[in-house]
Enzyme design. Structure first.
Site, PDB file in Angstrom:
ATOM      1  CB  ILE A 146     -10.193 -25.554   3.645  1.00 24.15           C
ATOM      2  CG1 ILE A 146     -10.312 -24.651   4.887  1.00 24.15           C
ATOM      3  CG2 ILE A 146     -11.107 -25.067   2.519  1.00 24.15           C
ATOM      4  CD1 ILE A 146      -9.717 -23.262   4.713  1.00 24.15           C
ATOM      5  CD  GLU A 147     -12.016 -32.984   3.566  1.00 25.42           C
ATOM      6  OE1 GLU A 147     -13.101 -33.315   3.048  1.00 25.42           O
ATOM      7  OE2 GLU A 147     -11.406 -33.691   4.396  1.00 25.42           O
TER       8      GLU A 147
ATOM      9  CD  GLU B  74      -2.408 -29.975  11.555  1.00 22.52           C
ATOM     10  OE1 GLU B  74      -3.223 -29.762  10.625  1.00 22.52           O
ATOM     11  OE2 GLU B  74      -2.180 -31.107  12.000  1.00 22.52           O
TER      12      GLU B  74
ATOM     13  CB  CYS C 110       0.960 -30.193   8.965  1.00 23.08           C
ATOM     14  SG  CYS C 110      -0.524 -29.865   8.009  1.00 23.08           S
TER      15      CYS C 110
HETATM   16  N1  THU Z   1      -5.899 -33.207   8.124  1.00 20.97           N
HETATM   17  C1  THU Z   1      -5.571 -32.085   8.812  1.00 20.97           C
HETATM   18  O1  THU Z   1      -6.301 -31.091   8.821  1.00 20.97           O
HETATM   19  N2  THU Z   1      -4.410 -32.084   9.493  1.00 20.97           N
HETATM   20  C2  THU Z   1      -3.506 -33.102   9.491  1.00 20.97           C
HETATM   21  O2  THU Z   1      -2.423 -32.968  10.043  1.00 20.97           O
HETATM   22  C3  THU Z   1      -3.835 -34.380   8.844  1.00 20.97           C
HETATM   23  C4  THU Z   1      -5.096 -34.412   8.080  1.00 20.97           C
HETATM   24  C5  THU Z   1      -7.158 -33.228   7.357  1.00 20.97           C
HETATM   25  C6  THU Z   1      -7.009 -33.285   5.879  1.00 20.97           C
HETATM   26  C7  THU Z   1      -8.325 -33.893   5.445  1.00 20.97           C
HETATM   27  O3  THU Z   1      -9.273 -32.840   5.293  1.00 20.97           O
HETATM   28  C8  THU Z   1      -8.743 -34.753   6.616  1.00 20.97           C
HETATM   29  O4  THU Z   1      -7.929 -34.372   7.713  1.00 20.97           O
HETATM   30  C9  THU Z   1      -8.589 -36.242   6.384  1.00 20.97           C
HETATM   31  O5  THU Z   1      -7.314 -36.538   5.952  1.00 20.97           O
END
Ligand code: THU
Length: 136
Positions: free
Chosen positions: A48-49, A60, A94
């Site tokens: 979720i950005e 995660e 994570c």
């Molecule tokens: N991201 C994850 O959801 N999990 C990870 O372990 C690494 C990165 C997401 C964060 C961001 O929304 C996108 O991947 C690009 O970095």
């Protein structure tokens, strides 16, 4: 939350499904996670950005927060999947969060966008983590 005995392929499929909910207006990179808690429930999560990029939460950690806030305290297995053609590996933040709830032998399934996965133990993915009482 689904209560089922899991198969690795099933967990990977749920991680792939979870990434469909990813909110990724900035990177366009979808990530999904599915974990089995010690309560035998399956918890899923997506990334979720946020326009304040540092406030982004990874898939995660979304799954861990859902599990722990529901009372789970251990992770029996976790699958992670993304849009990439190579296996997705959890980021450092994570891994540190997961280290609180995973055991050395917790199985981690690292999947690509097609559901082809590599199975590892948590220790293989993250041999050392920060602990208040580290003794290596
Ligand atoms: N991201 C994850 O959801 N999990 C990870 O372990 C690494 C990165 C997401 C964060 C961001 O929304 C996108 O991947 C690009 O970095």
């Amino acid at each position: 939350m689904t209560k089922v005995p899991y198969e690795p392929e099933e967990l990977v499929k749920l991680a792939l499904k979870a990434k469909e909910s990813a909110y990724v207006p900035y990177s366009g990179f979808h990530v999904g996670a599915a974990l089995v808690g010690d309560d035998d429930n399956i918890y899923t999560g997506c990334n979720i950005e946020n326009s304040s990029y540092g406030a982004t939460i990874c898939a995660e950690r979304t799954a861990v927060v859902k599990a722990v806030s529901n009372g789970a305290r251990k992770i029996k297995a976790i699958a992670v999947a993304s849009d990439h053609e190579i296996s997705t590996i959890p980021c450092g933040i994570c891994l540190q969060v997961l280290s609180e709830f995973c055991q050395r032998d917790t199985l981690v399934y690292l999947s690509n966008h097609k559901g082809e996965y590599k199975a590892c133990t948590f220790e293989e993915v993250f041999p050392y983590s920060f602990k208040l009482n580290n003794d290596i």
